[in-house]
Design a protein around this motif. Sequence first.
Motif, short mmCIF file in Angstrom:
data_model
loop_
_atom_site.label_atom_id
_atom_site.label_comp_id
_atom_site.label_asym_id
_atom_site.label_seq_id
_atom_site.Cartn_x
_atom_site.Cartn_y
_atom_site.Cartn_z
N MET A 116 132.51 -42.75 22.74
CA MET A 116 132.35 -44.20 22.59
C MET A 116 133.69 -44.91 22.71
SD MET A 116 129.41 -44.81 19.67
CE MET A 116 130.14 -43.75 18.43
N TRP A 117 134.73 -44.32 22.13
CA TRP A 117 136.07 -44.93 22.23
C TRP A 117 136.54 -44.95 23.67
CZ3 TRP A 117 141.38 -42.44 21.10
CH2 TRP A 117 142.36 -43.44 21.03
N TRP A 118 136.30 -43.86 24.40
CA TRP A 118 136.70 -43.79 25.80
C TRP A 118 135.97 -44.83 26.64
CZ3 TRP A 118 139.86 -42.42 29.51
CH2 TRP A 118 139.40 -42.33 30.83
N ARG A 119 134.66 -44.99 26.42
CA ARG A 119 133.89 -45.96 27.20
C ARG A 119 134.27 -47.39 26.83
NH1 ARG A 119 129.26 -42.66 25.96
NH2 ARG A 119 128.68 -44.25 24.44
N ARG A 120 134.60 -47.61 25.55
CA ARG A 120 134.92 -48.96 25.11
C ARG A 120 136.32 -49.38 25.56
NH1 ARG A 120 133.42 -48.23 20.33
NH2 ARG A 120 135.43 -47.87 19.31
N GLU A 121 137.28 -48.45 25.49
CA GLU A 121 138.67 -48.77 25.84
C GLU A 121 139.24 -47.74 26.81
OE1 GLU A 121 139.67 -51.49 24.91
OE2 GLU A 121 138.51 -52.01 23.13
N PRO A 122 138.70 -47.62 28.03
CA PRO A 122 139.20 -46.58 28.94
C PRO A 122 140.66 -46.79 29.35
CG PRO A 122 137.73 -48.11 30.09
CD PRO A 122 137.65 -48.44 28.63
N ILE A 123 141.08 -48.04 29.49
CA ILE A 123 142.47 -48.30 29.89
C ILE A 123 143.43 -47.90 28.77
CG2 ILE A 123 144.07 -50.07 30.72
CD1 ILE A 123 141.67 -51.70 31.61
N LEU A 124 143.11 -48.30 27.55
CA LEU A 124 143.98 -47.97 26.43
C LEU A 124 144.04 -46.47 26.19
CD1 LEU A 124 145.72 -48.88 24.04
CD2 LEU A 124 143.63 -49.04 22.68
N VAL A 125 142.90 -45.80 26.22
CA VAL A 125 142.87 -44.35 25.99
C VAL A 125 143.70 -43.63 27.05
CG1 VAL A 125 141.40 -42.31 25.87
CG2 VAL A 125 140.66 -44.44 24.80
N SER A 126 143.58 -44.06 28.31
CA SER A 126 144.37 -43.45 29.38
C SER A 126 145.86 -43.64 29.14
CB SER A 126 143.98 -44.05 30.73
OG SER A 126 142.60 -43.86 31.00
N HIS A 127 146.24 -44.83 28.71
CA HIS A 127 147.65 -45.09 28.43
C HIS A 127 148.16 -44.22 27.27
CE1 HIS A 127 147.37 -48.56 31.06
NE2 HIS A 127 148.66 -48.77 30.91
N LEU A 128 147.36 -44.14 26.21
CA LEU A 128 147.78 -43.36 25.06
C LEU A 128 147.96 -41.88 25.43
CD1 LEU A 128 145.63 -44.90 22.17
CD2 LEU A 128 147.98 -45.41 22.81
#
Length: 574
Positions: A400-412
């Motif tokens: 759910m976190w990945w789908r909600r914030e894919p750009i942020l998760v990729s950056h992190l």
Amino acid sequence: MPDEGPKTDSDDEDREDEHREDEDVAFQRLLADLIAAVERGERVDRDALDRDYPRYAKSICEFLDDHERLHGAVDELFEPPSEEDPYATLHSSEDHRSGSRVWSLARFGETEFPISFGDYSLLREIDRGGMGIVFEALHCSLNRVVALKIMRTAGLASEEELRRFRFEAEASAAIKHPNIVPIFEVGEAHGLVYFTMAFVDGEDLSSLVRRRQIQPREAAKIMSKVADAVATAHRQGVIHRDLKPSNILVDEKGEPYLIDFGLAKQEESRDALTCAGQILGTPAYMAPEQASGKCIQNPASCDLYSLGAVLYELLTRQAPFHGPTPFDVLLQVVDRDPARPRQLCKQIPRDLETICMRAMEKDPAQRYPSAEQMQLDLQRFLLNEPILRPRPTLSDRMQMWWRREPILVSHLCGIFSVLLVVIAAQLIRETDSQNTKLKVTLLLVWLVGSLLFQRLSVVNRMTDVAHWLWAAFDVATYTTLIYWADPPRGLLLVGYPMMITASGLFYRARFVVFVTSVCAIGFLLLCVSVEDPMTLRTDFCVIYLSGLVVLGLCLVSMIRRVRGLSDYFGRGNE
């Protein structure tokens, strides 16, 4: 030259088929351009049409004649009289209930009266959509005010359009619920098909949300009644498929009414409901499986998602997803989760946020099993009772976190990976500690900047600005990181093409051009500012820079082709 072999009849047939397909596409484009010209009021040169397109000229002229006759009939029926008529004057008055302009015809020496339409008197236009125009009307025989919907395409409507129009009336009439507008009559007058329904003196939820902030408990009360109405429709085998704020009316007492079953389907007609490749509905409130055009195993779950999307807008005053075009919205609906409502408004109760997000789960199996279950949870919230809380696993939370914030998760993931590499290099090779501190500081700045831009991107009016600034910030930070790195730096240059490729996931050509440009500028700055083996080879720099440009151009070409196909098939579904 090699012998290509003898030509067969099948080769000729294939070429003829391809030629016919090209001609069909050309004909469709020509017809679309001519209709657009007629709608703009431009005159079609029929002599030039007959000269340039002799094969299609006759068919096109007949179609244009029918098109003009239809518009003439509708204009004669509904347009106000000309001011040149000495026996008629055009009056307008402000309607105190809706604020809209009410047009009526008043003959010389007589009192003002509305337009006559069969046994009805049309008082004013309420709304118009793709299928028809809705009027407030007086039923003369029964002396009652009703809402009268007239099909716009009238005699030129296809069998499918007529069937959809009649089914809307039949579906609404078959469902008995206090929060579904009842149907009174289906008929035909002046060659136009119409049906009448109860008149609701109020406004739709879309207008209400724009006008004022709806409190959470009020939103829960409204959606509880709408969910109960949808549950009743589902029990009778009717799926709405176009639930959105503009299809929910609210009267002066705050009572909601569900309308517009124009896209509704009977649940037992699975073939019509699950037609692959067919996208019906409004993108921002459409379930992912509905937006992707895939086969739908449980059609009722689409309405559940839409109920959650409407509740989301009532709580946050913005749709779950937004973008410059419907295509951008569809991409987000299919691949991303919306920002949680409490990110946009901290005053929203957690239980109500949980109800909203559960209804909007990407996986239909994770949503409420029925609209009735969602309505019961809304009732529990209103009664201050605990709602049902399914316990998501750690894997579910991560997805759910990945789908909600894919750009942020990729950056992190990228930032922490580089951070680990920098720290490991310091421990193993015992490099300059001062340089390592600068790198770690820069990575922390990158982390904080990413969190800041992510927060800005969930704000409706800041989304586009945040994405463009975020891209520029990424390239600038990464370029600085390469500048501080120890030579040779060649392997670190893989980051630029990765950034360009990632920009293509937004499916926006100008965004790809922007990211490609700033990456090229960053690389050129490195070439003139650092001493490295890569800068000693001018041919290497030219080849690498050309590769960045070619990658960007390929992505732009792909995006334009995908968007062109989307627009083409989108017009076909309208």
